[in-house]
Design a protein around this motif. Structure first.
Motif, PDB file in Angstrom:
ATOM      1  N   PHE A  30       0.817  -1.209   0.000  1.00 28.60           N
ATOM      2  CA  PHE A  30       0.000   0.000   0.000  1.00 28.60           C
ATOM      3  C   PHE A  30       0.858   1.268   0.000  1.00 28.60           C
ATOM      4  N   SER A  31       2.113   1.123  -0.418  1.00 30.25           N
ATOM      5  CA  SER A  31       2.992   2.275  -0.577  1.00 30.25           C
ATOM      6  C   SER A  31       2.676   2.968  -1.900  1.00 30.25           C
ATOM      7  N   ARG A  32       3.225   4.154  -2.064  1.00 31.40           N
ATOM      8  CA  ARG A  32       2.969   4.906  -3.298  1.00 31.40           C
ATOM      9  C   ARG A  32       3.497   4.165  -4.519  1.00 31.40           C
ATOM     10  N   ARG A  33       4.571   3.415  -4.348  1.00 32.20           N
ATOM     11  CA  ARG A  33       5.143   2.701  -5.483  1.00 32.20           C
ATOM     12  C   ARG A  33       4.228   1.573  -5.953  1.00 32.20           C
ATOM     13  N   GLN A  34       3.674   0.806  -5.037  1.00 32.77           N
ATOM     14  CA  GLN A  34       2.878  -0.356  -5.421  1.00 32.77           C
ATOM     15  C   GLN A  34       1.391  -0.057  -5.581  1.00 32.77           C
ATOM     16  N   SER A  35       0.911   1.031  -4.979  1.00 34.12           N
ATOM     17  CA  SER A  35      -0.508   1.383  -5.085  1.00 34.12           C
ATOM     18  C   SER A  35      -0.658   2.877  -5.296  1.00 34.12           C
ATOM     19  N   PRO A  36      -0.203   3.377  -6.459  1.00 31.86           N
ATOM     20  CA  PRO A  36      -0.185   4.831  -6.664  1.00 31.86           C
ATOM     21  C   PRO A  36      -1.568   5.459  -6.753  1.00 31.86           C
ATOM     22  N   ASP A  37      -2.577   4.717  -7.242  1.00 33.83           N
ATOM     23  CA  ASP A  37      -3.896   5.294  -7.493  1.00 33.83           C
ATOM     24  C   ASP A  37      -4.903   5.049  -6.374  1.00 33.83           C
ATOM     25  N   GLU A  38      -4.496   4.359  -5.306  1.00 29.37           N
ATOM     26  CA  GLU A  38      -5.444   4.061  -4.229  1.00 29.37           C
ATOM     27  C   GLU A  38      -4.820   4.203  -2.855  1.00 29.37           C
ATOM     28  N   GLY A  39      -3.626   3.651  -2.665  1.00 28.43           N
ATOM     29  CA  GLY A  39      -3.022   3.667  -1.343  1.00 28.43           C
ATOM     30  C   GLY A  39      -3.783   2.759  -0.396  1.00 28.43           C
ATOM     31  N   LEU A  40      -3.838   3.143   0.858  1.00 27.57           N
ATOM     32  CA  LEU A  40      -4.620   2.368   1.822  1.00 27.57           C
ATOM     33  C   LEU A  40      -6.102   2.482   1.470  1.00 27.57           C
ATOM     34  N   PRO A  41      -6.843   1.384   1.543  1.00 27.65           N
ATOM     35  CA  PRO A  41      -8.258   1.397   1.100  1.00 27.65           C
ATOM     36  C   PRO A  41      -9.182   2.013   2.142  1.00 27.65           C
ATOM     37  N   ILE A  42      -8.972   3.283   2.460  1.00 32.85           N
ATOM     38  CA  ILE A  42      -9.765   3.942   3.490  1.00 32.85           C
ATOM     39  C   ILE A  42     -10.382   5.220   2.930  1.00 32.85           C
ATOM     40  N   VAL A  43     -11.581   5.549   3.402  1.00 34.18           N
ATOM     41  CA  VAL A  43     -12.268   6.786   3.037  1.00 34.18           C
ATOM     42  C   VAL A  43     -12.807   7.377   4.328  1.00 34.18           C
ATOM     43  N   VAL A  44     -12.358   8.567   4.691  1.00 29.46           N
ATOM     44  CA  VAL A  44     -12.741   9.156   5.979  1.00 29.46           C
ATOM     45  C   VAL A  44     -13.426  10.508   5.844  1.00 29.46           C
ATOM     46  N   VAL A  45     -13.504  11.067   4.640  1.00 30.78           N
ATOM     47  CA  VAL A  45     -14.148  12.364   4.420  1.00 30.78           C
ATOM     48  C   VAL A  45     -15.581  12.121   3.952  1.00 30.78           C
ATOM     49  N   ASP A  46     -16.552  12.783   4.573  1.00 31.23           N
ATOM     50  CA  ASP A  46     -17.965  12.526   4.274  1.00 31.23           C
ATOM     51  C   ASP A  46     -18.267  12.642   2.789  1.00 31.23           C
ATOM     52  N   GLU A  47     -17.812  13.725   2.168  1.00 29.01           N
ATOM     53  CA  GLU A  47     -18.086  13.940   0.748  1.00 29.01           C
ATOM     54  C   GLU A  47     -17.597  12.770  -0.092  1.00 29.01           C
ATOM     55  N   GLU A  48     -16.439  12.221   0.251  1.00 26.68           N
ATOM     56  CA  GLU A  48     -15.874  11.110  -0.514  1.00 26.68           C
ATOM     57  C   GLU A  48     -16.587   9.799  -0.217  1.00 26.68           C
ATOM     58  N   ILE A  49     -17.089   9.646   0.999  1.00 27.82           N
ATOM     59  CA  ILE A  49     -17.853   8.437   1.343  1.00 27.82           C
ATOM     60  C   ILE A  49     -19.101   8.341   0.490  1.00 27.82           C
ATOM     61  N   TYR A  50     -19.801   9.470   0.274  1.00 25.79           N
ATOM     62  CA  TYR A  50     -21.018   9.446  -0.537  1.00 25.79           C
ATOM     63  C   TYR A  50     -20.717   9.123  -1.993  1.00 25.79           C
ATOM     64  N   ARG A  51     -19.527   9.456  -2.458  1.00 22.23           N
ATOM     65  CA  ARG A  51     -19.177   9.212  -3.855  1.00 22.23           C
ATOM     66  C   ARG A  51     -18.551   7.833  -4.068  1.00 22.23           C
ATOM     67  N   ARG A  52     -17.736   7.382  -3.128  1.00 25.93           N
ATOM     68  CA  ARG A  52     -16.964   6.154  -3.338  1.00 25.93           C
ATOM     69  C   ARG A  52     -17.599   4.927  -2.697  1.00 25.93           C
ATOM     70  N   LEU A  53     -18.521   5.109  -1.775  1.00 29.32           N
ATOM     71  CA  LEU A  53     -19.319   4.032  -1.187  1.00 29.32           C
ATOM     72  C   LEU A  53     -18.464   2.852  -0.734  1.00 29.32           C
ATOM     73  N   PRO A  54     -17.782   2.971   0.379  1.00 27.52           N
ATOM     74  CA  PRO A  54     -16.958   1.868   0.884  1.00 27.52           C
ATOM     75  C   PRO A  54     -17.796   0.630   1.196  1.00 27.52           C
ATOM     76  N   ALA A  55     -17.227  -0.545   0.965  1.00 32.31           N
ATOM     77  CA  ALA A  55     -17.958  -1.788   1.205  1.00 32.31           C
ATOM     78  C   ALA A  55     -18.305  -1.952   2.674  1.00 32.31           C
ATOM     79  N   LEU A  56     -17.424  -1.499   3.556  1.00 24.09           N
ATOM     80  CA  LEU A  56     -17.661  -1.552   5.001  1.00 24.09           C
ATOM     81  C   LEU A  56     -17.664  -0.123   5.530  1.00 24.09           C
ATOM     82  N   LEU A  57     -18.770   0.282   6.142  1.00 26.49           N
ATOM     83  CA  LEU A  57     -18.896   1.641   6.656  1.00 26.49           C
ATOM     84  C   LEU A  57     -19.029   1.581   8.173  1.00 26.49           C
ATOM     85  N   ILE A  58     -18.071   2.195   8.869  1.00 21.74           N
ATOM     86  CA  ILE A  58     -18.104   2.273  10.327  1.00 21.74           C
ATOM     87  C   ILE A  58     -18.592   3.661  10.712  1.00 21.74           C
TER      88      ILE A  58
END
Length: 778
Positions: free
Chosen positions: A278-306
């Motif tokens: 999950f470093s920039r070299r191996q995952s440049p377009d995603e990184g860690l699979p986390i979404v913590v900003v409300d606006e982005e949660i509504y757009r990206r719809l994480p499979a697991l929402l806490i």
């Protein structure tokens, strides 16, 4: 025998509960044998959970031993990636209802089941329901489109908590699972889809930003590039990479705003060599699979929402929350899913952003997404009183938004709850979720051996907790606490001097308080009287101990979202510390914020100032110590309080039976006062979020009657009120209150003039008339 008759019926009920559990497990095994997709999802969940357990243990060791070389292979052993019997059984018995959406456990209007995982603190409940969550997310991807609803994306699991600290802790643990699932998906996108497995954190703005622009500002402040008035939260919720354990900071976060990129906050592992997946070299377009900003949660719809339960009060105010329940109107390849209230346009020209070139894109049509299939309510005992009442009321909307039709059957979400302390669970679960409760593991005939779990006697391999009580009539409470703190801190130092590292569990004293006022007073005393006396304890037969000002900390609601992860990380630091390293805490003062979710295995000493009001709180709080080592809990009783004196006099009996002393909880979601306070929000939520017509902010002005959607909403709410309370009168009263609100809404929508528009909330346009008001508004 007549004197045994009283025991026969409870024994029959206990055996019947065991029989039902075994029957459901057998049905789950049969599903795995007959359904290839279920078997594949089970293998996926098993592999992901094994990786999660190994990586969690490995990264914890990396955090606690910075600079020391660690090998993952040393932790990837069978003992670290094995199910406990009750965990595997819990997964098996939930499989039938997850595989078949129309299963009676989910579709029956009143007799659907909610499974309550009842197990002592520290026993592994989290891993049990995370395994069920992993199976659910994998199965949706394999099943694809069902009944016209796509399972290839969208929120699959809603996991809800009550306390901010508990939510952050579980987010860190669950992120390791999502990392494992994402790597499995990347290895076989043909089977598991192209949409990443992500985890979202949906909490208040004091913890995480609501908008991507706010996220960018928070990171600039962290880097010292911008000096503002302080952001309302930070996207930096992880202090270490959940996959390799390396520390994370603001330099590992990159924000692309909506105008200049994808509208995302990316967080990469800090590995400078790029070895972490999950470093920039191996995952440049995603990184860690986390979404913590409300606006982005509504757009990206994480499979697991806490989320925290209070966050769902946003539903009537924010139309974009409907995307969390699969109600989307399109998909933008650059920015994600759309709904009427999500800002986006039908097409975007090519741009050159800060992170690279973005080609021109157009919005794509997409089928409706499946609503969440699984709702997990952790620490169920906290859903009580006024909070529980409003949660139960808003659950009417949450369940309705999660309900969909398949072959003429209304499919409801599967509900799982967990707790270590509960009383009269049947009433609470019925009032909250309108379901019958099935407690697992069933108690059986022997409390110490219920087949799924075995109570081990306290010994070298199974540490326990020693409870002590102190009461000194005629002495000020603060004076008693000073002497107790000094005695324990000096005694721990003596053990540490004689035995070294094995004494570490008792070197950090956790002080528990029932109020912020009591804690604040003790904080000043620790910095003054306790520190002074510890320097003279060698004359009392112990040893001197020197406490620095920065080794005393508090864990309360006054701490910001930035401070909490830092405090939790430092709590894991052990004695002795190396020269130049940050010193571990000597004293941590906490309120009930620490009573659930804090899983720091090294803690072994707690001093409780006065008996907590609820037995469940007392059990939960004292269970934070003595998890991996023998624990010591000292309760200091206030002699001027009759209740404290009563507990002191019955000390031994109370502690021998305190699970029996847990108080029953009260949840009354459709009581008259609850309806007065919360019915408007529930009504507006359903009208606004169930479709597209009334979803935009100005959709409030389009409200009309008769209208099929409005009539269906009123019918569903009043019907649920009657079923929950088992009272036709309550259903009729609710229907009348809804009709009154409908008439008022119609009146306000039709009486606008002079270019004014009725909106859900005003946006400073000068012509908006607000339908909704904050409680502080007149």
């Amino acid at each position: 025998e007549p004197d045994l008759e009283a025991y026969r019926q409870p024994a029959r009920e206990a055996l019947e509960a065991c029989r039902r559990a075994l029957e459901r497990m057998r049905e789950g095994i049969q599903r795995l044998q007959s359904d290839p997709m279920a078997a594949e999802a089970f293998r996926f969940a098993n592999q992901a959970m094994a990786s999660q357990r190994v990586r969690t243990i490995y990264t914890r060791e990396v955090r606690q031993n910075p600079g020391k070389s660690m090998r993952l292979e040393d932790y990837d052993i069978p003992g670290n990636r094995s199910w406990r019997p009750f965990q595997l059984a819990f997964l098996l018995l939930n499989i039938p209802a997850l595989v078949e959406p129309s299963h009676p456990d989910r579709s029956d209007a009143t007799r659907a089941r909610a499974d309550l995982l009842w197990f002592p603190t520290g026993g592994g409940k989290t891993e049990a329901y995370l395994g069920v969550a992993a199976f659910t997310m994998a199965l949706r991807r394999l099943q694809g489109e069902v009944g016209g609803y796509s399972g290839a994306a969208g929120v699959a699991v809603l996991m809800r908590y009550t306390l901010r600290l508990l939510t952050l802790q579980q987010f860190q643990r669950a992120t390791a699972l999502m990392c494992a699932m994402e790597l499995i998906r990347r290895a076989d996108e043909g089977r598991w889809g192209t949409e990443p497995f992500r985890i979202g954190l949906w909490v208040g703005q004091r913890s995480t930003p609501n908008w991507t622009d706010d996220s960018a500002q928070a990171i600039q402040e962290k880097k010292g590039m911008y000096s503002g008035l302080g952001s309302r939260g930070t996207p930096l919720q992880l202090t270490n990479c959940p996959w390799c354990g390396r520390p994370l900071n603001a330099n590992n976060v990159q924000v692309e705003t909506y105008e200049h990129g994808r509208g995302r906050t990316f967080q990469h592992c800090s590995d400078p060599y790029g070895r972490c997946e999950f470093s920039r070299r191996q995952s440049p377009d995603e990184g860690l699979p986390i979404v913590v900003v409300d606006e982005e949660i509504y757009r990206r719809l994480p499979a697991l929402l806490i989320a925290t339960v209070d966050k769902f009060a946003q539903m009537p105010w924010k139309g974009e929350t409907q995307t969390l329940f699969g109600k989307v109107t399109g998909y933008c390849p650059r920015h994600g899913y759309r709904s009427p209230e999500v800002e986006d346009s039908d097409s975007h020209p090519a741009i050159k952003g800060r992170e690279g070139q973005f080609p021109a894109v157009k919005t794509q049509e997409t089928p409706p997404l499946r609503p969440p299939d699984l709702i997990i309510q952790d620490e169920l005992h906290l859903i009580s009183g006024p909070l529980g009442t409003l949660v139960g009321l808003y659950e009417t909307t949450v369940e309705r938004l999660c309900t969909w039709e398949l072959n003429g059957v209304r499919v409801r979400p599967k509900v799982i709850a967990s707790t270590a302390t509960i009383r009269r669970a049947q009433n609470q679960v019925h009032n909250l979720f309108l379901r019958e409760v099935q407690i697992f593991p069933p108690s059986g005939l022997d409390a110490g051996d219920n087949f799924f779990s075995l109570r081990r006697p306290v010994g070298a391999q199974a540490p326990g907790r020693l409870y002590l009580g102190v009461c000194a009539p005629g002495t000020r409470m603060k004076s008693i606490l000073i002497r107790v703190y000094v005695a324990y801190l000096a005694a721990a130092q003596k053990l540490f001097k004689d035995y070294g590292a094995p004494a570490d569990p008792w070197m950090t004293l956790v002080g528990y308080f029932n109020s912020m006022r009591e804690l604040g007073g003790m904080r000043r005393v620790v910095d003054d009287a306790v520190r002074t006396r510890l320097r003279q304890m060698d004359v009392r037969g112990l040893v001197k101990r020197f406490i620095e000002p920065d080794t005393t900390e508090e864990l309360t609601s006054r701490k910001s979202a930035v401070d909490i992860p830092r405090i939790l990380d430092r709590l894991e630091k052990t004695f002795p510390h190396q020269r130049g390293e940050q010193r571990p805490y000597d004293v941590v003062l906490a309120t009930n914020m620490i009573s659930v979710g804090v899983d720091v295995s090294r803690l072994g000493l707690m001093v409780v100032a006065s008996q907590p009001k609820a037995t469940s709180e007392y059990i939960q709080a004292t269970s934070r110590v003595g998890r991996a080592f023998p624990g010591v809990v000292c309760t200091v009783y206030n002699w001027s309080r009759p209740r404290d004196l009563s507990h002191y006099e019955r000390f031994e009996h109370y502690h021998a039976t305190f699970y029996q002393q847990v108080e029953a909880l009260s949840v009354t979601p459709f009581s008259p006062r609850a309806l007065d306070r919360g019915l408007s929000g529930v009504y507006v939520s359903q009208v606004r979020l169930l479709g597209s017509e009334f979803n935009p902010n100005d959709g409030a002005g389009r409200f009309a009657h008769p209208q099929a959607l409005v009539e269906a909403v009123e019918r569903d709410i009043s019907r649920r009120a009657g079923l929950v309370t088992a009272s036709e009168k309550t259903g009729t009263l609710t229907a009348a209150m809804l009709a009154a609100r409908r008439d008022e809404w119609l009146s306000r929508a039709q009486s606008t003039s002079g270019g004014s528009v009725l909106t859900y909330h005003a946006r400073r346009t000068g012509r908006d008339i607000s339908l909704l008001k904050q409680p502080t508004e007149k």
